[in-house]
Design a protein around this motif. Structure first.
Motif, mmCIF file in Angstrom:
data_model
loop_
_atom_site.group_PDB
_atom_site.id
_atom_site.type_symbol
_atom_site.label_atom_id
_atom_site.label_comp_id
_atom_site.label_asym_id
_atom_site.label_seq_id
_atom_site.Cartn_x
_atom_site.Cartn_y
_atom_site.Cartn_z
ATOM 1 N N VAL A 28 27.897 -42.005 -47.757
ATOM 2 C CA VAL A 28 29.316 -41.889 -46.487
ATOM 3 C C VAL A 28 29.092 -40.304 -46.608
ATOM 4 O O VAL A 28 30.139 -40.009 -45.630
ATOM 5 C CB VAL A 28 30.511 -42.974 -47.096
ATOM 6 N N ILE A 29 29.204 -40.160 -48.177
ATOM 7 C CA ILE A 29 29.187 -38.432 -48.163
ATOM 8 C C ILE A 29 28.235 -37.831 -47.411
ATOM 9 O O ILE A 29 28.458 -36.537 -46.661
ATOM 10 C CB ILE A 29 28.931 -38.673 -49.740
ATOM 11 N N VAL A 30 27.068 -38.316 -47.191
ATOM 12 C CA VAL A 30 26.139 -37.489 -46.855
ATOM 13 C C VAL A 30 25.775 -37.914 -45.431
ATOM 14 O O VAL A 30 25.804 -36.731 -44.804
ATOM 15 C CB VAL A 30 24.422 -38.541 -47.352
ATOM 16 N N ARG A 31 26.739 -38.848 -44.960
ATOM 17 C CA ARG A 31 26.686 -38.789 -43.726
ATOM 18 C C ARG A 31 27.487 -37.936 -42.587
ATOM 19 O O ARG A 31 27.327 -37.132 -42.025
ATOM 20 C CB ARG A 31 27.188 -40.549 -43.142
ATOM 21 N N ALA A 32 28.533 -37.613 -43.417
ATOM 22 C CA ALA A 32 29.603 -37.017 -43.500
ATOM 23 C C ALA A 32 29.312 -35.529 -43.226
ATOM 24 O O ALA A 32 29.692 -34.419 -42.816
ATOM 25 C CB ALA A 32 31.094 -36.925 -44.594
ATOM 26 N N VAL A 33 28.133 -35.203 -44.271
ATOM 27 C CA VAL A 33 27.875 -33.824 -43.985
ATOM 28 C C VAL A 33 27.300 -33.370 -43.262
ATOM 29 O O VAL A 33 26.539 -32.249 -42.217
ATOM 30 C CB VAL A 33 26.966 -33.770 -45.064
ATOM 31 N N THR A 37 32.608 -34.095 -38.808
ATOM 32 C CA THR A 37 33.108 -34.680 -37.599
ATOM 33 C C THR A 37 34.808 -34.270 -37.824
ATOM 34 O O THR A 37 34.673 -33.187 -38.713
ATOM 35 C CB THR A 37 33.572 -35.780 -37.343
ATOM 36 N N GLU A 38 35.582 -34.097 -37.050
ATOM 37 C CA GLU A 38 37.151 -33.339 -37.826
ATOM 38 C C GLU A 38 37.760 -33.800 -38.494
ATOM 39 O O GLU A 38 38.643 -33.356 -39.455
ATOM 40 C CB GLU A 38 37.791 -33.166 -36.648
ATOM 41 N N ASN A 39 37.002 -35.410 -39.039
ATOM 42 C CA ASN A 39 37.678 -36.191 -40.202
ATOM 43 C C ASN A 39 36.220 -36.152 -41.375
ATOM 44 O O ASN A 39 36.304 -36.678 -42.474
ATOM 45 C CB ASN A 39 37.457 -38.032 -39.880
ATOM 46 N N SER A 40 35.535 -35.300 -41.280
ATOM 47 C CA SER A 40 34.121 -35.467 -42.016
ATOM 48 C C SER A 40 35.202 -34.294 -43.687
ATOM 49 O O SER A 40 34.990 -35.434 -45.175
ATOM 50 C CB SER A 40 33.638 -34.780 -42.132
ATOM 51 N N VAL A 41 36.118 -33.882 -43.829
ATOM 52 C CA VAL A 41 36.609 -32.540 -45.177
ATOM 53 C C VAL A 41 36.753 -34.422 -45.618
ATOM 54 O O VAL A 41 37.024 -34.220 -47.038
ATOM 55 C CB VAL A 41 37.409 -31.749 -44.431
ATOM 56 N N ALA A 42 37.822 -34.821 -45.130
ATOM 57 C CA ALA A 42 39.144 -36.185 -45.703
ATOM 58 C C ALA A 42 38.595 -37.310 -46.331
ATOM 59 O O ALA A 42 39.170 -38.233 -46.583
ATOM 60 C CB ALA A 42 40.148 -36.273 -44.404
ATOM 61 N N ALA A 43 36.923 -37.650 -45.206
ATOM 62 C CA ALA A 43 36.960 -38.689 -45.501
ATOM 63 C C ALA A 43 35.344 -38.272 -46.804
ATOM 64 O O ALA A 43 35.791 -39.300 -48.037
ATOM 65 C CB ALA A 43 35.280 -39.066 -44.333
ATOM 66 N N LEU A 81 42.879 -50.495 -50.369
ATOM 67 C CA LEU A 81 43.877 -49.567 -49.815
ATOM 68 C C LEU A 81 43.116 -48.062 -48.991
ATOM 69 O O LEU A 81 42.860 -47.039 -48.668
ATOM 70 C CB LEU A 81 44.797 -49.018 -50.661
ATOM 71 N N GLU A 82 42.127 -47.800 -50.321
ATOM 72 C CA GLU A 82 41.363 -46.515 -50.365
ATOM 73 C C GLU A 82 40.023 -46.255 -49.370
ATOM 74 O O GLU A 82 39.781 -45.745 -47.780
ATOM 75 C CB GLU A 82 40.615 -45.882 -51.202
ATOM 76 N N TRP A 83 39.546 -47.776 -49.325
ATOM 77 C CA TRP A 83 38.343 -48.592 -48.206
ATOM 78 C C TRP A 83 39.906 -48.857 -46.997
ATOM 79 O O TRP A 83 38.946 -47.693 -45.378
ATOM 80 C CB TRP A 83 38.117 -50.187 -48.934
ATOM 81 N N VAL A 84 40.292 -48.923 -46.598
ATOM 82 C CA VAL A 84 41.094 -49.087 -45.406
ATOM 83 C C VAL A 84 41.122 -48.136 -44.573
ATOM 84 O O VAL A 84 40.485 -47.745 -43.591
ATOM 85 C CB VAL A 84 42.014 -50.160 -45.844
ATOM 86 N N VAL A 85 41.742 -46.582 -45.464
ATOM 87 C CA VAL A 85 41.550 -45.796 -44.901
ATOM 88 C C VAL A 85 41.097 -45.009 -44.652
ATOM 89 O O VAL A 85 40.480 -44.068 -43.165
ATOM 90 C CB VAL A 85 42.990 -44.575 -46.255
ATOM 91 N N LEU A 86 39.700 -45.076 -45.415
ATOM 92 C CA LEU A 86 38.369 -44.406 -45.177
ATOM 93 C C LEU A 86 37.222 -44.789 -43.842
ATOM 94 O O LEU A 86 36.788 -44.406 -43.790
ATOM 95 C CB LEU A 86 37.271 -44.615 -47.086
ATOM 96 N N TRP A 88 39.266 -45.618 -41.832
ATOM 97 C CA TRP A 88 40.242 -45.337 -40.394
ATOM 98 C C TRP A 88 38.974 -44.214 -39.838
ATOM 99 O O TRP A 88 38.898 -43.865 -38.804
ATOM 100 C CB TRP A 88 41.169 -45.498 -40.131
ATOM 101 N N LEU A 89 38.356 -43.059 -40.933
ATOM 102 C CA LEU A 89 38.419 -41.970 -40.641
ATOM 103 C C LEU A 89 36.572 -41.673 -40.404
ATOM 104 O O LEU A 89 36.493 -40.986 -39.602
ATOM 105 C CB LEU A 89 38.393 -41.226 -42.534
ATOM 106 N N THR A 90 36.020 -42.556 -41.343
ATOM 107 C CA THR A 90 34.416 -42.803 -40.435
ATOM 108 C C THR A 90 33.371 -44.591 -40.621
ATOM 109 O O THR A 90 34.173 -45.311 -41.630
ATOM 110 C CB THR A 90 33.276 -42.355 -41.680
ATOM 111 N N PRO A 91 33.101 -44.588 -39.818
ATOM 112 C CA PRO A 91 32.611 -46.143 -39.346
ATOM 113 C C PRO A 91 31.400 -46.778 -40.180
ATOM 114 O O PRO A 91 31.586 -47.526 -41.030
ATOM 115 C CB PRO A 91 31.412 -46.061 -38.249
#
Length: 395
Positions: A28-33, A37-43, A81-86, A88-91
């Motif tokens: 998940v972190i590698v995909r965000a890097v 996207t606008e949600n990558s840092v939060a993800a 809970l953390e997984w549900v929020v994550l 929502w940020l990234t598929p």
């Protein structure tokens, strides 16, 4: 978990689950890097926080205590809970649902765990559909993952239950082996004591008695002849040695039979120990029977084992111990008015069940005496154990 033969398997499965969670979180972190996207840092931050939560919870989950289960449930709720929020940020967070499946089954049990898996699978499918659009792969992928996780998790639980049952069975077998060793040791000691008592009685004591009688006769025949004092001294020495030999015989005799014989020992047990346990035992054994000491000892132990079985399993109110003997044969019977049992079933179960050891021990004692055991019983009809043996004639 206590160490068993399957402990390496469980450790391997848990280690694999931890590695899987870490690998998917890194994905998940590698995909965000790679695809920011606008949600990558939060993800990324939330993924790192989820890794920390998982690590802390994995350590705390091994602890035991009054609130251990509540701590594990709180840990699982925080991860969800953390997984549900994550999600929502990234598929890509949908991949993390796979290790969560195993945690649901392990911490919530088969029913609530399966329900949690269904809800998590629906959540992952909906999140993938919202992020990437609805597709067959987005539906089938989570469903297959849920099915595989459910099968593996249930298999893991079945394996854990089997390991626990085997561990319990092993402890019972070890305890039974210890009891058997102690019983065999006690039986050997008593048999040796009885053998020594017989040998001393039949050789030393009988010889000293004969010497004493002969010296007494010689002393009476001519009390005034030369050497009469030496004869009297020899007779007194033989009498003293005979008294010592008889004392040795009494000390070697099993305590339960000392000065009472088999009938007295059984009546004492019936009036004290067995009566205190709620069983009325009628003893029909004559005190005039002169049986070899090893036979009396064996019959006493047989009666103790049989009555112990009656008290523990038969739910009887009365039992009767009968001994009939002549110069050649002996019949020893123990009957009760209990529930009875299926003797064939007891024989089959005795191969691996500690409760049937009493009957096996009785049979072995009877065979050691050169006799046989007959069991007359049926469910609801009480039980009668009959031991028949041939008495050895003195030569």
């Amino acid at each position: 978990m206590p160490h068993t033969a399957l402990t390496p398997v469980f450790v391997g499965l848990r280690t694999g689950l931890h590695v899987l969670f870490a690998a998917l979180a890194v994905l998940v972190i590698v995909r965000a890097v790679i695809s920011p996207t606008e949600n990558s840092v939060a993800a990324i931050v939330l993924t790192l926080g989820m890794i920390a939560t998982y690590g802390v919870g994995a350590i705390k989950a091994r602890t035991t205590g009054q609130n251990a289960h509540a701590v594990r449930l709180l840990w699982l709720a925080a991860l969800t809970l953390e997984w549900v929020v994550l999600l929502w940020l990234t598929p890509e967070a949908a991949y993390l649902v796979f290790p969560l499946f195993f945690l649901y089954l392990h911490l919530l049990g088969p029913w609530w765990g399966a329900a949690a898996i269904v809800l998590a699978t629906v959540t992952a499918i909906c999140a993938l559909g919202i992020h990437n659009g609805w597709s067959l792969a987005g539906v089938v992928g989570p469903l297959i993952g849920a099915g595989v996780a459910l099968l593996i998790g249930l298999g893991y639980q079945a394996l854990a239950r089997e390991a626990e049952q085997r561990e319990t069975l092993m402890r019972e077998l070890l305890a039974t082996r210890g009891q058997l060793a102690a019983t065999e040791h006690e039986s050997g000691v008593l048999a040796e004591r009885a053998r020594l008592a017989r040998e001393i009685h039949d050789t030393v004591a009988q010889g000293l008695s004969s010497i004493q009688m002969l010296l007494h006769a010689a002393e009476k025949a001519d009390p005034d002849r030369p050497g009469a004092e030496h004869i009297r001294l020899a007779r007194e020495t033989a009498a003293n040695n005979l008294a010592d030999a008889r004392r040795f015989i009494r000390e070697l005799t099993p305590p339960d039979l000392d000065d009472r014989g088999l009938g007295g020992a059984l009546r004492r047990l019936a009036n004290t120990r067995w009566a205190a346990q709620g069983l009325q035992v009628n003893v029909r054994v004559s005190d005039k029977l002169d049986l070899p000491m090893h036979v009396q000892t064996a019959l006493l132990r047989i009666a103790q084992g049989a009555i112990a079985n009656v008290i523990q399993h038969a739910h009887a109110t009365t039992a009767t111990i009968t001994l009939a003997a002549d110069h050649e044969r002996l019949q020893f019977t123990i009957a009760d008015d209990g529930e009875g049992f299926d003797p064939h079933l007891a024989t089959v179960e005795s191969r691996g069940h500690s409760d049937s050891f009493g009957l096996q021990a009785i049979r072995e004692r009877a065979e050691q005496l050169g006799g046989s055991l007959t069991i007359d019983t049926y469910p609801g009809g009480g039980t009668q154990l009959t031991i028949e043996l041939t008495l050895e004639q003195p030569t």
